[in-house]
Design an enzyme around this catalytic site. Structure first.
Site, PDB file in Angstrom:
ATOM      1  N   ASP A  29       0.801  -1.217   0.026  1.00 54.22           N
ATOM      2  CA  ASP A  29      -0.029  -0.063   0.030  1.00 54.22           C
ATOM      3  C   ASP A  29       0.834   1.373  -0.089  1.00 54.22           C
ATOM      4  OD1 ASP A  29      -2.295   1.520   0.038  1.00 54.22           O
ATOM      5  OD2 ASP A  29      -2.244   1.273   2.206  1.00 54.22           O
ATOM      6  N   ASN A  77     -10.349  -2.963  -6.647  1.00 53.27           N
ATOM      7  CA  ASN A  77      -9.491  -1.870  -7.380  1.00 53.27           C
ATOM      8  C   ASN A  77     -10.304  -1.356  -8.734  1.00 53.27           C
ATOM      9  OD1 ASN A  77      -6.713  -3.068  -5.946  1.00 53.27           O
ATOM     10  ND2 ASN A  77      -7.700  -1.580  -5.295  1.00 53.27           N
TER      11      ASN A  77
HETATM   12  C1  FPP Z   1      -2.090  -0.171  -3.120  1.00 56.49           C
HETATM   13  O1  FPP Z   1      -1.395   1.178  -3.061  1.00 56.49           O
HETATM   14  C2  FPP Z   1      -1.587  -0.569  -4.241  1.00 56.49           C
HETATM   15  C3  FPP Z   1      -2.156  -1.137  -5.283  1.00 56.49           C
HETATM   16  C4  FPP Z   1      -3.632  -1.340  -5.538  1.00 56.49           C
HETATM   17  C5  FPP Z   1      -1.320  -1.915  -6.665  1.00 56.49           C
HETATM   18  C6  FPP Z   1      -0.227  -2.707  -6.115  1.00 56.49           C
HETATM   19  C7  FPP Z   1       0.647  -3.182  -7.467  1.00 56.49           C
HETATM   20  C8  FPP Z   1       1.835  -3.243  -7.431  1.00 56.49           C
HETATM   21  C9  FPP Z   1       2.914  -2.701  -6.205  1.00 56.49           C
HETATM   22  C10 FPP Z   1       2.487  -3.473  -9.010  1.00 56.49           C
HETATM   23  C11 FPP Z   1       3.599  -4.732  -8.811  1.00 56.49           C
HETATM   24  C12 FPP Z   1       2.783  -6.034  -8.632  1.00 56.49           C
HETATM   25  C13 FPP Z   1       2.991  -7.201  -9.495  1.00 56.49           C
HETATM   26  C14 FPP Z   1       2.525  -8.302  -9.058  1.00 56.49           C
HETATM   27  C15 FPP Z   1       3.991  -6.801 -10.534  1.00 56.49           C
HETATM   28  P1  FPP Z   1      -2.694   2.550  -3.227  1.00 56.49           P
HETATM   29  O2  FPP Z   1      -2.517   2.702  -4.670  1.00 56.49           O
HETATM   30  O3  FPP Z   1      -4.017   2.282  -3.053  1.00 56.49           O
HETATM   31  O4  FPP Z   1      -1.812   3.680  -2.578  1.00 56.49           O
HETATM   32  P2  FPP Z   1      -2.609   4.872  -1.983  1.00 56.49           P
HETATM   33  O5  FPP Z   1      -3.338   4.429  -0.747  1.00 56.49           O
HETATM   34  O6  FPP Z   1      -1.122   5.704  -1.454  1.00 56.49           O
HETATM   35  O7  FPP Z   1      -3.480   5.528  -2.855  1.00 56.49           O
END
Ligand code: FPP
Length: 249
Positions: A29, A77
């Site tokens: 996250d 998501n």
């Molecule tokens: C949550 O942070 C993260 C995600 C929804 C995506 C996670 C994906 C990756 C790290 C890409 C790599 C994975 C692979 C398997 C290649 P957020 O976007 O909710 O962050 P925020 O809470 O700061 O908005």
């Protein structure tokens, strides 16, 4: 309990005995906030997060973790802006191609948990190829949770059991925790000993709800793209000091 391991600390070049979790879960996250802080699009945060994913996966494999489950894309998501979802799908494709060769040296078995039928045919093909190609390796099992939601998973297991009861294959009395667990995506794997959530949020976000009944949680104040192997070491140290009682005394 099967969670006592000797940690092989390759990074420091010496053996070190600590209580190493057999199975670690990570809620990756903070990508969006990381990008926002730098005036970049959210997708840039995911790209940076993907690099951290690769570093931490290799490190977990190096130190002797047996199972690593990363939360890459939840069933919720899809609600994000199309541009962000598209960027994530591109990233998944790119990393799956690379993971095939990249994780080969470490003998990492790559599996996917979640309803992958929702992805494009091209991504589904890559998911099948990655699973097939890595299935006979003998290293750490990496579960990539994609279009994963724990409630969804629990419903899936429940429906499967209900239909087996309905058809007379099993009776209601046959329903045990073991039977239920065997209907989950993580069937045959140990429950996570430790779940790490970077970015300071105190939430489980529909991640491994059934499996984390006795999991230790470590919340860290780092955004995922900034998360380092030293941060993982810190989480392991905290875990190592926890007194796990599993409901006993
Ligand atoms: C949550 O942070 C993260 C995600 C929804 C995506 C996670 C994906 C990756 C790290 C890409 C790599 C994975 C692979 C398997 C290649 P957020 O976007 O909710 O962050 P925020 O809470 O700061 O908005």
């Amino acid at each position: 309990m099967p969670f006592l391991f000797t940690r092989r600390n390759k990074a420091k070049g010496k053996g070190e005995n600590i209580v190493l979790p057999q199975h670690i879960g990570i809620i990756m996250d903070g990508n969006g906030r990381w990008a926002k802080k730098r005036g970049l699009p959210r997708s840039a945060g995911h790209t940076a997060g993907a690099q951290t994913f690769r570093t931490i996966t290799r490190y977990c494999s190096d130190i002797g973790v047996k199972y690593l489950t990363v939360y890459a894309f939840s069933t919720e998501n899809w609600k994000r802006p199309k541009e962000e979802v598209d960027a994530l799908m591109r990233l998944f494709k790119q990393y799956l191609v690379e993971a095939l060769t990249d994780f080969k040296d470490d003998s990492i078995v790559v599996r996917f948990i979640g309803d992958t039928t929702a992805f494009s045919p091209e991504l589904q093909k890559l998911i099948r190829e990655t699973t097939e190609e890595s299935k006979d390796r003998d290293g750490m099992v990496l579960n990539i949770a994609m279009n994963y939601g724990s409630r969804d998973e629990i419903l899936m297991a429940t429906k499967s059991i209900a239909s087996r009861v309905q058809s007379g294959e099993i009776s209601v009395d046959d329903i045990t925790e073991e039977l239920f667990s065997s209907g989950l995506y993580t069937a045959g794997q140990p429950d996570p000993d430790l779940v790490i959530r970077p970015s300071g949020e105190y939430r489980i976000s529909n991640f491994l709800l059934w499996q984390s009944a006795y999991t230790e949680f470590v919340i860290m104040d780092k955004l995922w793209p900034d998360f380092t192997t030293e941060d993982l070491d810190k989480a392991l140290e905290l875990f190592s000091k926890r007194n796990r009682r599993f409901g006993g005394v």
